[in-house]
Write a protein that holds these residues in place. Structure first.
Motif, mmCIF file in Angstrom:
data_model
loop_
_atom_site.group_PDB
_atom_site.id
_atom_site.type_symbol
_atom_site.label_atom_id
_atom_site.label_comp_id
_atom_site.label_asym_id
_atom_site.label_seq_id
_atom_site.Cartn_x
_atom_site.Cartn_y
_atom_site.Cartn_z
ATOM 1 N N ARG A 246 0.828 -1.211 0.000
ATOM 2 C CA ARG A 246 0.000 0.000 0.000
ATOM 3 C C ARG A 246 0.860 1.258 0.000
ATOM 4 N NH1 ARG A 246 -4.898 -0.441 4.185
ATOM 5 N NH2 ARG A 246 -5.115 1.682 3.367
ATOM 6 N N PHE A 247 2.018 1.220 0.660
ATOM 7 C CA PHE A 247 2.911 2.375 0.674
ATOM 8 C C PHE A 247 3.447 2.647 -0.728
ATOM 9 C CE2 PHE A 247 6.519 5.029 1.541
ATOM 10 C CZ PHE A 247 6.205 5.699 2.713
ATOM 11 N N ARG A 248 3.843 1.588 -1.430
ATOM 12 C CA ARG A 248 4.359 1.768 -2.796
ATOM 13 C C ARG A 248 3.259 2.259 -3.725
ATOM 14 N NH1 ARG A 248 8.800 0.376 -5.634
ATOM 15 N NH2 ARG A 248 9.681 -0.854 -3.926
ATOM 16 N N ASP A 249 2.027 1.764 -3.549
ATOM 17 C CA ASP A 249 0.918 2.222 -4.385
ATOM 18 C C ASP A 249 0.685 3.722 -4.213
ATOM 19 O OD1 ASP A 249 0.475 -0.304 -5.353
ATOM 20 O OD2 ASP A 249 -1.199 -0.753 -4.007
ATOM 21 N N ARG A 250 0.845 4.217 -2.985
ATOM 22 C CA ARG A 250 0.598 5.624 -2.701
ATOM 23 C C ARG A 250 1.756 6.524 -3.091
ATOM 24 N NH1 ARG A 250 -2.672 7.175 1.457
ATOM 25 N NH2 ARG A 250 -1.827 9.260 1.077
ATOM 26 N N THR A 251 2.984 6.070 -2.913
ATOM 27 C CA THR A 251 4.145 6.946 -3.084
ATOM 28 C C THR A 251 4.961 6.659 -4.333
ATOM 29 O OG1 THR A 251 5.670 5.527 -1.854
ATOM 30 C CG2 THR A 251 4.356 7.094 -0.566
ATOM 31 N N GLY A 252 4.795 5.489 -4.928
ATOM 32 C CA GLY A 252 5.610 5.113 -6.072
ATOM 33 C C GLY A 252 6.995 4.633 -5.691
ATOM 34 N N ASP A 257 13.161 3.507 0.889
ATOM 35 C CA ASP A 257 13.681 4.587 0.051
ATOM 36 C C ASP A 257 13.042 5.923 0.422
ATOM 37 O OD1 ASP A 257 15.404 2.958 -1.304
ATOM 38 O OD2 ASP A 257 14.121 2.692 -3.056
ATOM 39 N N TRP A 258 11.748 5.896 0.703
ATOM 40 C CA TRP A 258 11.056 7.134 1.098
ATOM 41 C C TRP A 258 11.648 7.688 2.392
ATOM 42 C CZ3 TRP A 258 8.416 8.846 5.329
ATOM 43 C CH2 TRP A 258 7.629 9.994 5.181
ATOM 44 N N LEU A 259 11.871 6.810 3.377
ATOM 45 C CA LEU A 259 12.400 7.259 4.663
ATOM 46 C C LEU A 259 13.834 7.771 4.522
ATOM 47 C CD1 LEU A 259 11.958 7.586 7.673
ATOM 48 C CD2 LEU A 259 12.701 5.210 7.985
#
Length: 316
Positions: A246-252, A257-259
């Protein structure tokens, strides 16, 4: 002050032209100083009619590209073949060391010039297949907001062009300047080039939002602490697998990597706005030790924390 030359052409959208002028030149933004001296150029100086029926008077020609630090092609008409004069001016500026920025369909001019041959390039998702067909030597990334090759930057269109221009300001002027500009423009300062052009909904650090919003808020409040994926997912009552998907779906991008990018952004802010030792900056941003911060900083930005501080620290 660095100079940004922005190309106007017959049929250009006023919005596409206004984006680089606003972000780089501060046009219409009274609360911050302009980050660049901007000049609008046209292949044929004089009246230039826009897609909205407005007529612009552009006094400068392509010779202004000869002294620009940044050459911006804010869009293009894909049914028009760029002239040899325009392509030569872009190639000459690039060979001299100017950074070339192709926003939205401006990537077609970048591609035609050959300065990105054999490398990656981005454009608006609707034009990606056509760009790839015309230039099979390029890898077209129409899923990304922008692609930064250092000397050549290309982006998707409309709002992504704003994000990409803000990214240029951040890399050339520092994250503190970019953050001030983002606040003035009421923009989110943290949209990365790898983020998908389509997101299921906007990101928010909202403790009262859905699970991903709450996870973002949870992580941002704990940048100095370890955040293993299992603990992060558990904080919002999701399994590791469901949370990651769900995190990858929202942020790509992945949670890790986001953190990492958020921690690097905070490290840049501290380096620019404080005199804290690099060891302290590393501890406050979750890297633990200066050697770890240096490793990630160099891998992501191609420089060291110390060099970044010397380049962008506020003298005050």
């Amino acid at each position: 002050m660095r100079t940004a030359a922005v190309l106007a052409f017959p049929g250009i959208s006023p919005f596409h032209l206004s984006v680089p002028l606003m972000v780089f030149g501060g046009v219409g933004v009274r609360s911050v100083e302009a980050a660049y001296r901007t000049v609008t150029v046209a292949e044929r100086p004089g009246p230039v009619r826009t897609a909205a029926g407005l007529e612009l008077i552009v006094p400068d020609g392509l010779d202004a590209l000869a002294t620009a630090d940044l050459v911006v092609i804010p869009s293009w008409d894909t049914e028009v073949t760029p002239s040899p004069a325009l392509l030569d001016a872009v190639r000459t500026a690039h060979a001299r060391g100017a950074r070339i920025l192709g926003l939205c369909l401006g990537a077609f001019v970048v591609a035609e010039s050959g300065i990105a041959r054999g490398r990656e390039i981005s454009t608006h998702w609707s034009a990606g297949l056509e760009l790839a067909r015309r230039h099979p030597d390029l890898t077209v990334r129409c899923e990304a907001l922008w692609t930064d090759l250092g000397d050549v930057v290309t982006s998707a269109g409309v709002a992504a062009a704003l994000d990409c221009c803000l990214h240029i300001v951040r890399t050339e002027q520092g994250s503190a300047v970019a953050a001030d500009l983002a606040r003035s423009l009421v923009m989110a300062p943290h949209r990365e080039g790898s983020q998908a052009q389509f997101l299921s909904r906007p990101l928010a650090a909202d403790a009262d939002g859905d699970e991903i919003d709450r996870a973002i808020a949870w992580a941002l409040q704990r940048l100095a602490e370890p955040s293993p994926i299992d603990a992060w997912a558990g904080a919002v009552h999701l399994s590791r697998r469901t949370f990651t998907r769900r995190f990858r779906d929202r942020t790509g991008t992945s949670p890790g990597d986001w953190l990492l990018q958020r921690r690097l952004d905070e490290a840049r802010r501290l380096l620019e706005t404080t005199a804290l030792p690099i060891e302290t900056v590393a501890a406050r941003t979750g890297f633990g030790a200066a050697v770890t911060l240096r490793h990630h900083f160099r891998a992501r930005f191609g420089t060291t924390p110390g060099a970044h501080r010397r380049a962008f620290a506020d003298p005050a």
